[in-house]
Design a protein around this motif. Structure first.
Motif: not given
Length: 240
Positions: A67-80
């Protein structure tokens, strides 16, 4: 319309999870495994220089959680998301994740998630094809009406939660649309993300500063992951 093979990565601190997911991916002709990482920091380093279509991401990891990683990424790929803890499901969907797989992950459930991913990808490809054919006008929902907006009148757009504020030369619109979906409606030759919350019209940029661009005296931040591509596109636009 045929689809290319989708590049995917696995981020999980458990070797057993890597084994299962890698085996499932190998059995999926639409997927190609291009990277395996065992913590979020490894994944963030990889994503700085590599574009991928799909990320299988564990939530409970050392150093930095999924979750913290998703918060930090500006433009994350589609995520499962992949995890043994179902209590994180509701929070995870706030970050636009595609699906949520509980461990142990069974193959039929994996296939269902991939089918959903491929269906979304196919829809976006069709949208892009339509946009390439008709780029003079887009249609967005504002309040209860669907209205046309001339593409060449758009200056920039800013994310507002579940809405996007579209700034044009004449007036502004608060549209019921996500930033991702709006980006796909606009021609990539003239628009791009400058930041995870902003899309800019490249030909409307008046000044380029170190950490922001200026459009009609309005400063718009530049996210670090977009800086290089934005500079290249603006340089190309000036040359032409």
């Amino acid at each position: 319309m045929s689809q290319r093979v989708k590049k995917c990565i696995i981020i999980d601190d458990e070797p057993a999870a890597h084994y299962v997911l890698a085996k499932y991916i190998e059995q999926s002709p639409s997927l190609e495994l291009v990277f395996q990482g065992y913590n979020g920091l490894e994944a963030m380093d990889y994503l700085k220089d590599n574009k991928v279509d799909l990320m299988f991401l564990d939530i409970d990891m050392p150093e930095i959680s999924g979750i913290e990683m998703l918060q930090k990424l500006d433009n994350p790929p589609r995520t499962i998301l992949t995890t043994a803890y179902s209590e994180f499901a509701l929070e995870s969907y706030e970050y636009g994740v595609l699906d949520y797989l509980l461990k142990p992950i069974y193959h039929p459930r994996f296939v269902k998630a991939i089918d959903r991913f491929l269906e979304l990808e196919a829809t976006h490809l069709q949208t892009e094809a339509i946009v390439e054919e008709v780029t003079d006008t887009i249609y967005v929902k504002v309040d209860s009406d669907t209205i046309p907006i001339e593409v060449n009148s758009i200056l920039y757009a800013q994310s507002y939660g579940n809405y996007v504020k579209i700034f044009t030369v004449k007036k502004n619109y608060l549209a019921t649309i996500t930033t991702n979906d709006l980006e796909k409606m606009l021609p990539s030759s003239h628009f791009m993300r400058a930041h995870k919350s902003y899309i800019v019209a490249l030909d409307k940029v008046d000044e380029v500063m170190k950490d922001h661009v200026v459009i009609k005296r309005n400063p718009i931040p530049i996210g670090i992951t977009y800086r290089r591509e934005l500079a290249e596109k603006l340089k190309h636009l000036i040359k032409n």
